[in-house]
Design an enzyme around this catalytic site. Sequence first.
Site, PDB file in Angstrom:
ATOM      1  N   PHE A 130       2.033  -8.691  15.207  1.00  0.00           N
ATOM      2  CA  PHE A 130       2.766  -8.684  13.937  1.00  0.00           C
ATOM      3  C   PHE A 130       2.223  -7.645  12.960  1.00  0.00           C
ATOM      4  O   PHE A 130       2.342  -7.789  11.749  1.00  0.00           O
ATOM      5  CB  PHE A 130       2.745 -10.073  13.293  1.00  0.00           C
ATOM      6  CG  PHE A 130       3.070 -11.184  14.246  1.00  0.00           C
ATOM      7  CD1 PHE A 130       4.307 -11.251  14.850  1.00  0.00           C
ATOM      8  CD2 PHE A 130       2.131 -12.153  14.555  1.00  0.00           C
ATOM      9  CE1 PHE A 130       4.610 -12.272  15.748  1.00  0.00           C
ATOM     10  CE2 PHE A 130       2.423 -13.166  15.454  1.00  0.00           C
ATOM     11  CZ  PHE A 130       3.670 -13.232  16.049  1.00  0.00           C
TER      12      PHE A 130
ATOM     13  N   THR B 135       6.316 -10.161  23.375  1.00  0.00           N
ATOM     14  CA  THR B 135       7.723  -9.885  23.089  1.00  0.00           C
ATOM     15  C   THR B 135       8.589  -9.784  24.342  1.00  0.00           C
ATOM     16  O   THR B 135       9.809  -9.792  24.237  1.00  0.00           O
ATOM     17  CB  THR B 135       7.838  -8.578  22.309  1.00  0.00           C
ATOM     18  OG1 THR B 135       7.068  -7.571  22.981  1.00  0.00           O
ATOM     19  CG2 THR B 135       7.289  -8.732  20.898  1.00  0.00           C
TER      20      THR B 135
ATOM     21  N   GLY C  92       8.845  -0.413  20.194  1.00  0.00           N
ATOM     22  CA  GLY C  92       8.237  -0.462  21.516  1.00  0.00           C
ATOM     23  C   GLY C  92       9.208  -0.551  22.667  1.00  0.00           C
ATOM     24  O   GLY C  92       9.175   0.260  23.602  1.00  0.00           O
TER      25      GLY C  92
ATOM     26  N   ARG D 242      22.710  -2.107  22.165  1.00  0.00           N
ATOM     27  CA  ARG D 242      22.708  -2.761  23.478  1.00  0.00           C
ATOM     28  C   ARG D 242      21.517  -3.711  23.595  1.00  0.00           C
ATOM     29  O   ARG D 242      20.387  -3.368  23.220  1.00  0.00           O
ATOM     30  CB  ARG D 242      22.629  -1.708  24.570  1.00  0.00           C
ATOM     31  CG  ARG D 242      22.796  -2.232  25.981  1.00  0.00           C
ATOM     32  CD  ARG D 242      22.615  -1.088  26.965  1.00  0.00           C
ATOM     33  NE  ARG D 242      22.985  -1.435  28.309  1.00  0.00           N
ATOM     34  CZ  ARG D 242      22.830  -0.619  29.350  1.00  0.00           C
ATOM     35  NH1 ARG D 242      22.327   0.603  29.157  1.00  0.00           N
ATOM     36  NH2 ARG D 242      23.177  -0.995  30.554  1.00  0.00           N
TER      37      ARG D 242
ATOM     38  N   LYS E 156      17.803 -13.322  26.428  1.00  0.00           N
ATOM     39  CA  LYS E 156      16.874 -14.434  26.235  1.00  0.00           C
ATOM     40  C   LYS E 156      15.684 -14.018  25.370  1.00  0.00           C
ATOM     41  O   LYS E 156      15.337 -14.698  24.394  1.00  0.00           O
ATOM     42  CB  LYS E 156      16.388 -14.945  27.597  1.00  0.00           C
ATOM     43  CG  LYS E 156      15.523 -16.183  27.521  1.00  0.00           C
ATOM     44  CD  LYS E 156      15.172 -16.708  28.909  1.00  0.00           C
ATOM     45  CE  LYS E 156      16.396 -17.288  29.595  1.00  0.00           C
ATOM     46  NZ  LYS E 156      16.035 -17.980  30.862  1.00  0.00           N
TER      47      LYS E 156
ATOM     48  N   GLY F  21      15.755  -1.617  17.687  1.00  0.00           N
ATOM     49  CA  GLY F  21      14.697  -2.596  17.464  1.00  0.00           C
ATOM     50  C   GLY F  21      15.221  -3.970  17.089  1.00  0.00           C
ATOM     51  O   GLY F  21      16.209  -4.114  16.375  1.00  0.00           O
TER      52      GLY F  21
ATOM     53  N   GLU G 292      11.572  -7.243  14.361  1.00  0.00           N
ATOM     54  CA  GLU G 292      11.366  -7.435  12.924  1.00  0.00           C
ATOM     55  C   GLU G 292      12.652  -7.696  12.161  1.00  0.00           C
ATOM     56  O   GLU G 292      12.621  -8.134  11.012  1.00  0.00           O
ATOM     57  CB  GLU G 292      10.656  -6.208  12.348  1.00  0.00           C
ATOM     58  CG  GLU G 292       9.235  -6.093  12.853  1.00  0.00           C
ATOM     59  CD  GLU G 292       8.604  -4.739  12.569  1.00  0.00           C
ATOM     60  OE1 GLU G 292       7.665  -4.686  11.764  1.00  0.00           O
ATOM     61  OE2 GLU G 292       9.048  -3.740  13.154  1.00  0.00           O
TER      62      GLU G 292
END
Length: 741
Positions: free
Chosen positions: A235, A463, A504, A623, A628, A697, A700
């Site tokens: 985080f 993640t 990432g 995309r 999940k 992303g 966040e």
Amino acid sequence: MIGKALDRVDGPLKATGRAPYAYEHQEAGRPLCGFIAGATIGKGRITRIGTENAESAPGVHLVLTHLNAPEQGPVDESAMDYWRAQPVLARPDIHHFGEPVALVVAETLEQARDAAARVEVGYDTARGRFDLDARQDGVYTPKEVTGGLPADTEVGDFDAGFDAAEVRIDQHYTTPYEFSLPIEPNACLAEPRGESLVLYTSCQIVDAARASVAATLRMDPGQVHVVAPFVGGGFGSKLSIHAETILAAMAARVLGRPVKVALTRQQVFQLVGMRPRSRQRVRLGAERDGRLTAIAHDVLMHTSPETEYAEQTAATTRSLYAAPHRLTGHRLTPLDLPRGADVRAPGEAPGLLAVESAMDELADALGMDPVELRIRNEPALDPERGVPYSDRHLVDCLREGARRFGWENRPAVPARLREGRWLVGYGMSAAIRGHLQAPTAVRVRLEPDGTAVVLSDMTDIGTGTYTVLAQVAAGGLGLPPERVRIELGDSDHPTSWGSGGSWGAANACTAAHRACGALRAKLLEAACGDTGSPLYGMDPAGAVFADGVVHIGGASEAVGAIAARAAPEGTEAEGRVRHMADDPHYSDYSINSYGAHFAEVGVDADTAEIRLRRMLGVFSVGRVFNPKTTRSQLLGGMIWGVGAALEEEAVVDTRSGAFVNRDLAGYLVPVHADITDVEAVVLESFDGRANVLGGKGVGELGICGSGAAVANAVFNATGIRVRDFPVTLEKLLPGLPPADS
């Protein structure tokens, strides 16, 4: 495979305890344990330090202080923040409460902790600056804010536009110090190997950790090997390396033995950095029809006098709503506290908490539906940059969210809907998060047996990086996921910018996709030019890779067979992503992710207890690589927003500079009992200007604006507007409507 809800490929390892985290690696044998002794003052200088009692304690091997610590490299302000040297125990000066004054290394953690309490320190205490509200002097404008963005922006004539507006909102909002607090505290196991050093450390960017340690200890970066295959949350708190890593490395080199150091939960509050406290002023000018004519967002926050950190809190406002007259600005006040640092959704999380609360205030002043107000101020172009949006579906998120949530049932007048003792209210907010692109390299190797191996120093902070990379490689080479192996978090692998800033997954997956494309080209060239292949002489343009087989027309051959014949030792290719500053899409377009949050709360009419009843987020992120893991990330972010709105607040003792609630008993975060019906929905989209895969992303975005939706729901339930976050019962009790209202 991209887009399938694949279970986490690393799930079995984590569920069975076989995924090694930094403090748990066994490769180094039985290491010594270190414990950090921290300063008990907030500002001053060490005048005396006695280590004799600690050194004579059972099991102690070393006591490091500023008197005997090895010389360290200076902080190079020209280097990127996360890559800089981070000297510890370099001087007798104390800059904030809890700053390390000694490291004690012993056979066991218990011995090290006991001996650390025996270190005797004398101080010359100076008067510290610990209270943002009491500091009226020293305020200054930073050269830039995080991300290299300008500190101030101005479009049009805000003062004139605001003064001429028919309806005006001019309010101040405050947000507290907040911490990342991942489940895994910051930790490092350092193992010396001759002149080299192996670091098993909890970090988000392996390359940054390597460079930072090398710069601090004056080592050749090639002698520092960083290993971080699993990271228990970050985080933002593990983008930079901190005292535990430097001190473990330093002690290991001094003793010639492996040493591990982990921060206690209380030490995390003093040694890792936090989201700065902010005072924000938001001004909105609008016509009676709700169209904004002027918008201004000014932010004051704390910074460390030693290391500047300017969170980009007002930057989000620059792209969100249309208005011809605009003004944003950031100001800093030096305080003798730990440095500010990136905490999940830096900038957007506190900034949208204020701006989206102000938009709700404007909607109330206009007597307008808050959803309609936002739709009415949808810009055609980025209002400050003047460039088109790459793929903006904010209005779709707002409308779909309102439909799914039943927004039409919202009480138009606050404090009018009751269910027994509960005052019930609805709130909503918009969400925006800039999408970032950073240099990333991924190597994909195809073994002779047809198994693919994906290699990168990219980290997985929980993640799902292992999973989405497996999906991309499996899809790119036409292999089943079980024939793809992912190796991450090792500085010997190709370099990335790791996990942070929600960059990432998109960066690593794009690089892996390109590597797979290069491998496919190699395989097709080999097969179509090989007389022993069924694909000999065929046109590779029509090739299809599926189920481990290459098909061209009616002919086919197994991927493994082609690889074994063409490259008996295996073959590989590397894919890369360049920095966004070098990609024209990022200068020609405004590239963001979007969302809309809706919340229903109940407020006890007698006690002011607040309960979240349900919450919905609708998002547009391009995309989706894995529905999940995407849903999991968005839900986690939304829950962070609930915490920011109702619970999270680190309190400073303004006499000492210590955080008085520096544990999870006093620093409150949402628990299962606080979170009931929460759902995240992602709209189908594809942003080809963000990257070739079309994804943006996610991690966040969920927190962006979600806290404001909850706070706005509290206002709708009670008619009380709390602008000093978090919203707690003592701020509501005095103004609660009487039971018969």
